[in-house]
Scaffold this motif. Structure first.
Motif, mmCIF file in Angstrom:
data_model
loop_
_atom_site.group_PDB
_atom_site.id
_atom_site.type_symbol
_atom_site.label_atom_id
_atom_site.label_comp_id
_atom_site.label_asym_id
_atom_site.label_seq_id
_atom_site.Cartn_x
_atom_site.Cartn_y
_atom_site.Cartn_z
ATOM 1 N N ASP A 189 25.594 152.657 36.292
ATOM 2 C CA ASP A 189 25.003 153.975 36.559
ATOM 3 C C ASP A 189 23.603 153.822 37.152
ATOM 4 O O ASP A 189 23.258 154.490 38.131
ATOM 5 C CB ASP A 189 24.937 154.774 35.250
ATOM 6 C CG ASP A 189 24.476 156.208 35.446
ATOM 7 O OD1 ASP A 189 25.330 157.056 35.774
ATOM 8 O OD2 ASP A 189 23.268 156.489 35.278
ATOM 9 N N LYS A 242 28.692 154.944 23.593
ATOM 10 C CA LYS A 242 28.997 154.228 24.829
ATOM 11 C C LYS A 242 27.764 154.032 25.714
ATOM 12 O O LYS A 242 27.874 153.530 26.833
ATOM 13 C CB LYS A 242 30.081 154.979 25.603
ATOM 14 C CG LYS A 242 31.425 155.020 24.851
ATOM 15 C CD LYS A 242 32.527 155.640 25.701
ATOM 16 C CE LYS A 242 32.223 157.104 25.967
ATOM 17 N NZ LYS A 242 33.121 157.721 26.948
ATOM 18 N N LYS A 281 28.261 149.450 26.748
ATOM 19 C CA LYS A 281 27.004 150.108 27.138
ATOM 20 C C LYS A 281 26.347 149.365 28.302
ATOM 21 O O LYS A 281 25.840 149.978 29.244
ATOM 22 C CB LYS A 281 26.033 150.142 25.944
ATOM 23 C CG LYS A 281 26.494 151.060 24.812
ATOM 24 C CD LYS A 281 25.483 151.086 23.662
ATOM 25 C CE LYS A 281 26.068 151.863 22.483
ATOM 26 N NZ LYS A 281 25.189 151.823 21.296
ATOM 27 N N ARG A 283 18.314 156.434 35.460
ATOM 28 C CA ARG A 283 18.536 157.626 36.290
ATOM 29 C C ARG A 283 18.191 158.935 35.587
ATOM 30 O O ARG A 283 18.115 159.981 36.226
ATOM 31 C CB ARG A 283 19.990 157.653 36.766
ATOM 32 C CG ARG A 283 20.308 156.606 37.819
ATOM 33 C CD ARG A 283 19.970 157.082 39.224
ATOM 34 N NE ARG A 283 20.744 158.265 39.526
ATOM 35 C CZ ARG A 283 20.250 159.342 40.126
ATOM 36 N NH1 ARG A 283 18.986 159.385 40.473
ATOM 37 N NH2 ARG A 283 21.015 160.386 40.365
ATOM 38 N N PHE A 284 17.977 158.903 34.275
ATOM 39 C CA PHE A 284 17.600 160.134 33.578
ATOM 40 C C PHE A 284 16.152 160.549 33.858
ATOM 41 O O PHE A 284 15.746 161.648 33.505
ATOM 42 C CB PHE A 284 17.810 159.988 32.065
ATOM 43 C CG PHE A 284 19.258 160.028 31.645
ATOM 44 C CD1 PHE A 284 19.977 161.215 31.708
ATOM 45 C CD2 PHE A 284 19.894 158.883 31.199
ATOM 46 C CE1 PHE A 284 21.320 161.264 31.328
ATOM 47 C CE2 PHE A 284 21.237 158.916 30.816
ATOM 48 C CZ PHE A 284 21.953 160.110 30.886
ATOM 49 N N SER A 339 24.188 156.129 27.265
ATOM 50 C CA SER A 339 24.082 157.365 28.041
ATOM 51 C C SER A 339 23.899 157.076 29.516
ATOM 52 O O SER A 339 23.005 156.314 29.903
ATOM 53 C CB SER A 339 22.909 158.203 27.526
ATOM 54 O OG SER A 339 23.164 158.636 26.209
ATOM 55 N N ILE A 340 24.747 157.679 30.331
ATOM 56 C CA ILE A 340 24.620 157.479 31.784
ATOM 57 C C ILE A 340 24.516 158.826 32.494
ATOM 58 O O ILE A 340 25.113 159.826 32.086
ATOM 59 C CB ILE A 340 25.793 156.656 32.359
ATOM 60 C CG1 ILE A 340 27.131 157.379 32.148
ATOM 61 C CG2 ILE A 340 25.837 155.252 31.746
ATOM 62 C CD1 ILE A 340 28.279 156.703 32.871
ATOM 63 N N ASN A 375 19.201 152.241 25.580
ATOM 64 C CA ASN A 375 20.623 152.542 25.759
ATOM 65 C C ASN A 375 20.875 153.796 26.591
ATOM 66 O O ASN A 375 21.812 154.563 26.337
ATOM 67 C CB ASN A 375 21.328 152.636 24.396
ATOM 68 C CG ASN A 375 21.357 151.292 23.692
ATOM 69 O OD1 ASN A 375 21.414 150.245 24.349
ATOM 70 N ND2 ASN A 375 21.300 151.301 22.367
ATOM 71 N N ALA A 376 20.021 154.012 27.578
ATOM 72 C CA ALA A 376 20.207 155.127 28.512
ATOM 73 C C ALA A 376 19.806 154.662 29.904
ATOM 74 O O ALA A 376 18.877 153.863 30.061
ATOM 75 C CB ALA A 376 19.358 156.321 28.073
ATOM 76 N N SER A 377 20.490 155.176 30.894
ATOM 77 C CA SER A 377 20.248 154.770 32.283
ATOM 78 C C SER A 377 18.878 155.236 32.781
ATOM 79 O O SER A 377 18.416 156.333 32.457
ATOM 80 C CB SER A 377 21.349 155.373 33.159
ATOM 81 O OG SER A 377 21.003 155.298 34.527
ATOM 82 N N ARG A 414 28.281 150.201 31.539
ATOM 83 C CA ARG A 414 28.094 151.596 31.972
ATOM 84 C C ARG A 414 26.662 151.839 32.466
ATOM 85 O O ARG A 414 26.443 152.492 33.498
ATOM 86 C CB ARG A 414 28.415 152.557 30.816
ATOM 87 C CG ARG A 414 29.918 152.767 30.618
ATOM 88 C CD ARG A 414 30.241 153.407 29.268
ATOM 89 N NE ARG A 414 29.430 154.564 28.927
ATOM 90 C CZ ARG A 414 29.710 155.822 29.294
ATOM 91 N NH1 ARG A 414 30.783 156.070 30.027
ATOM 92 N NH2 ARG A 414 28.933 156.810 28.932
ATOM 93 N N ILE A 415 25.692 151.336 31.735
ATOM 94 C CA ILE A 415 24.293 151.622 32.078
ATOM 95 C C ILE A 415 23.875 150.856 33.335
ATOM 96 O O ILE A 415 23.227 151.406 34.235
ATOM 97 C CB ILE A 415 23.375 151.339 30.873
ATOM 98 C CG1 ILE A 415 23.635 152.415 29.810
ATOM 99 C CG2 ILE A 415 21.897 151.321 31.280
ATOM 100 C CD1 ILE A 415 23.020 152.148 28.453
ATOM 101 N N ASP A 422 24.622 155.176 40.763
ATOM 102 C CA ASP A 422 24.744 156.636 40.741
ATOM 103 C C ASP A 422 24.107 157.265 41.977
ATOM 104 O O ASP A 422 24.605 158.255 42.512
ATOM 105 C CB ASP A 422 24.109 157.178 39.455
ATOM 106 C CG ASP A 422 24.319 158.676 39.285
ATOM 107 O OD1 ASP A 422 25.479 159.111 39.408
ATOM 108 O OD2 ASP A 422 23.335 159.401 39.035
#
Lengths: 467, 467
Positions: free
Chosen positions: B260, A440, B253, B396-397, A442-443, B392-394, B256-257, B264
């Motif tokens: 976020d 899905k 994805k 915010r990480f 990563s958030i 595929n990751a926000s 969501r990303i 967030d």
């Protein structure tokens, strides 16, 4: 920005345009591989090889102009020697240098930290080039080629400025490099050169495009650039190194190390300028060391205690050079980089006094202790706040090649990024990459107190990026 | 230097005296061990614990003054909240933070390079503190204690300057820290604080004594310090992050990303400010993403193509927030860090156009791609010249704790020394140590062409200094 510079195709460019072109060339080069960069280096070598006669011609123009300056008393014969690319194997050595750099391990693409943040989310820290380098150096024209090789090997674009005495040679070398680049995956603007000090001063304000300034040359040059630049500077204005003879110093080691540190190459930045002598050695080891130094023609600038020690030794005070080479030290001598056969001498009453003197007066480059007391060696290495701290070894070992770094970009007395002799590792930084295979995506909002924890599970054995 | 500052014992000190005292405290601390530094941290924790009531009293003075400023309309209620150390578990969390830092691995004393130069001559590169840090931060008073812990843990002396709104609290916290230091192996001058902007500007010229400036706070603060300082600066003026929805982006994805990354924590530096959309998604994935963002109250500043995509979707154009939240983008929007529920949107025709946009407009902080095409993910990660590049990751990480660094000293968008989220590793540099056991002492004159070769034989498995 009105300062302009000629380029190989005759178009005038402002400092901002040069810097911007360098950054663009850098950004475009991100997907060029290690192998491609090595191929570029070999094609530059071939292009230079094919242009040998032309380079010698340009070099002769510089040499003739320099000879006139020497005759007019405005330039030293020493500098003319450094300018000359036609002598002996200098040109071939320059070409071999390119292949040597190409053969070094790639400093980019190393994974230095790898961890699983989540079941299917990996974090990698990977070394990568810094961006755009501005390298300023003095008259040796082969440095153009040397820096070009280091920049291309490490993936950094570079803007070069050599001494004005080598202007013809440097301009031709750069133009040969740029021709070779024009048929390569790298843009010709990857390596550019500028000619005037005004251009440098204009470039020093291009902090949006230039990432690191490397001045190689005189104390005055490095200091003036550190003062003028808002960009990070890597270099060493001074090399004020000290040798400390500890209470337990072995006589033979003391003599050999003091003589080597002072006399092996007096104008090098890693030569000793100060000798600290423990008071217990004043009439024993110190006169032996002094005799050896006098034999090499070293002028000894002594404090009262060390002078008294020499006077008490008939062998020293009767030495033929005593009158001409031994004199009283001044306070400024302890803060002076002589770059000559001159040594400031001071007697100290303890290791801790030696350390304090060094931390207050040295340029934090390299300092050595001669001791048979292992604990004192360790204390010295830890307490002396310099880039190099040596036990029973000459300060002259402070050098990238001697350290086994494969090459030397420069020596830094700074305390961030790189310190001491700097190899290719000093021309890289790193970036973090996350790759998520979570179905899905990563958030961050799903992690934290009361939610998913981070795994932080180290990924073992990964040294190169797996994707 | 006439700018002066009060210290805990009431004596006024100039910026130069403060900087000099810090460097002296640093130099004196070289032999203090890891264990001793950890003990110092625990004693500071105990001292703060014992002074809880006094700290609350000082904090109330700051809060009262701040409330008056709020009533006068000169300060936001938000800031008062950040000032308040008496609320909830804030004070205890601050104390726990000290123990957490004490429990982290020591970043100093690691051997990162070890080689035999000769049969009996070893070279070690060992991590060590940088020297003196100048840390400038805004109003949260607990940062005084947080930075104190990081500085002591890493062996760096520090000069702290907090926001003027927390002056009473910060001064008391520093004086408690200094009392604790006065009975420790570290000098009380190891941690000092100053109160005024004038002092900061005077300290920024103390490059002889101060080695690294860490500004934590607003864009304007960081920029002004970068501009004023000749000392190395670690920080990030902007956090202008982008999310790129690639042609193959998965809809779930993407939603969501994007949500976020934007929602967030909109005022964080790792939040997205720009959304780049591949043209093939204009009427498919993009309207879904837009709907989700509108639902969260995000204002969408769209270029013509992305706007047309939304207008063509009846679900979006009929959405109750469409009229109020969707508008046309301006060129400046792509260079603006909104720190708010606002997103600039642009349609691109290729991955390479997305990369070019990001390299030209992002602050080189953190950028993400949403893609099902692994090769495009890799190309994005390599070609985008930012401290963090994510697949595929926000965005915010991008955070030291999330990365597993144990703590976060700051986030750097610089390209030398440290990049991205910086843990304790960013507060160390290294020095080289040579130890020779050669019976006659090691001298450089015996090595070289036609003489002894260097061994350059790696010493395996050494991670801590063996002497």
């Amino acid at each position: 920005m009105t300062t302009t510079s000629g380029t190989s195709n005759g178009i005038l460019k402002s400092a901002e345009e040069i810097a911007k072109a360098a950054k663009a060339a850098y950004e475009e080069s991100q997907l060029v591989t290690t192998e491609q960069r090595n191929d570029v280096l070999e094609s530059i070598r071939r292009a230079l090889q094919a242009s040998r006669d032309k380079v010698f011609e340009a070099n002769r123009l510089d040499l003739e102009a320099a000879e006139k300056e020497v005759q007019a008393g405005r330039l030293s014969q020493q500098l003319v020697k450094r300018l000359d690319l036609t002598k002996g194997s200098k040109f071939d050595d320059m070409l071999q240098g390119i292949s040597d750099v190409a053969a070094l391990p790639d400093p980019t693409g190393h994974v230095t930290y790898a961890t699983n943040l989540d079941e299917e989310m990996e974090l990698y820290r990977v070394t990568c080039p810094i961006g755009v380098l501005l390298v300023i150096f003095e008259s040796r024209p082969e440095v153009v080629v040397n820096i070009t090789a280091l920049a291309i090997k490490s993936g950094n674009a570079a803007i070069l400025k050599g001494g004005k005495e080598s202007a013809h040679t440097a301009a031709l070398l750069t133009s040969i490099v740029q021709s070779a680049l024009s048929t390569s995956p790298l843009s010709p603007s990857f390596i550019q050169s500028v000619q005037t000090r005004q251009e440098i001063s204009a470039l020093l304000s291009q902090d949006r495009y230039i990432d690191l300034v490397i001045p190689r040359g005189s104390n005055a040059l490095v200091r003036s650039i550190q003062k003028a630049s808002r960009i990070a500077v890597m270099g060493h204005p001074d090399g004020l190194c000290a040798v400390y003879l500890d209470a337990s110093a072995d006589g033979t080691k003391a003599v050999r190390i003091a003589v080597d540190a002072k006399c092996d190459y007096p104008s090098a930045c890693n030569s000793a300028e100060t000798l600290l002598v423990h008071e217990s050695l004043i009439t024993t080891v110190w006169p032996k060391v002094a005799l050896a130094l006098l034999d090499k023609g070293v002028q000894l600038r002594c404090d009262a205690a060390s002078l008294a020690g020499l006077r008490s030794s008939s062998e020293v005070s009767n030495n033929k050079s005593f009158a001409s080479l031994v004199r009283e030290v001044t306070t400024e001598d302890y803060d002076t980089e002589f770059l000559d056969l001159i040594l400031a001498v001071k007697v100290v009453s303890s290791l801790s006094q030696a350390v304090q003197h060094i931390n207050a007066h040295s340029s934090h480059h390299t300092d050595a202790i001669v001791t048979e007391n292992a604990e004192n060696g360790t204390l010295f290495c830890r307490a002396v706040d310099s880039a190099g701290t040596f036990v029973n070894a000459s300060t002259r070992f402070a050098d990238g090649f001697r350290y086994g770094l494969g090459t030397e970009v420069g020596i830094s007395t700074g305390r961030t990024h790189a310190r001491g002799p700097v190899g290719l590792e000093g021309l890289v930084i790193y970036k973090y990459m996350i790759r998520s295979a979570d179905g899905k995506g990563s958030i961050a909002g799903e992690f934290g107190t009361g939610k998913k924890p981070f795994l932080h599970q180290k990924i073992q054995g990964v040294t190169r990026l797996p994707f």
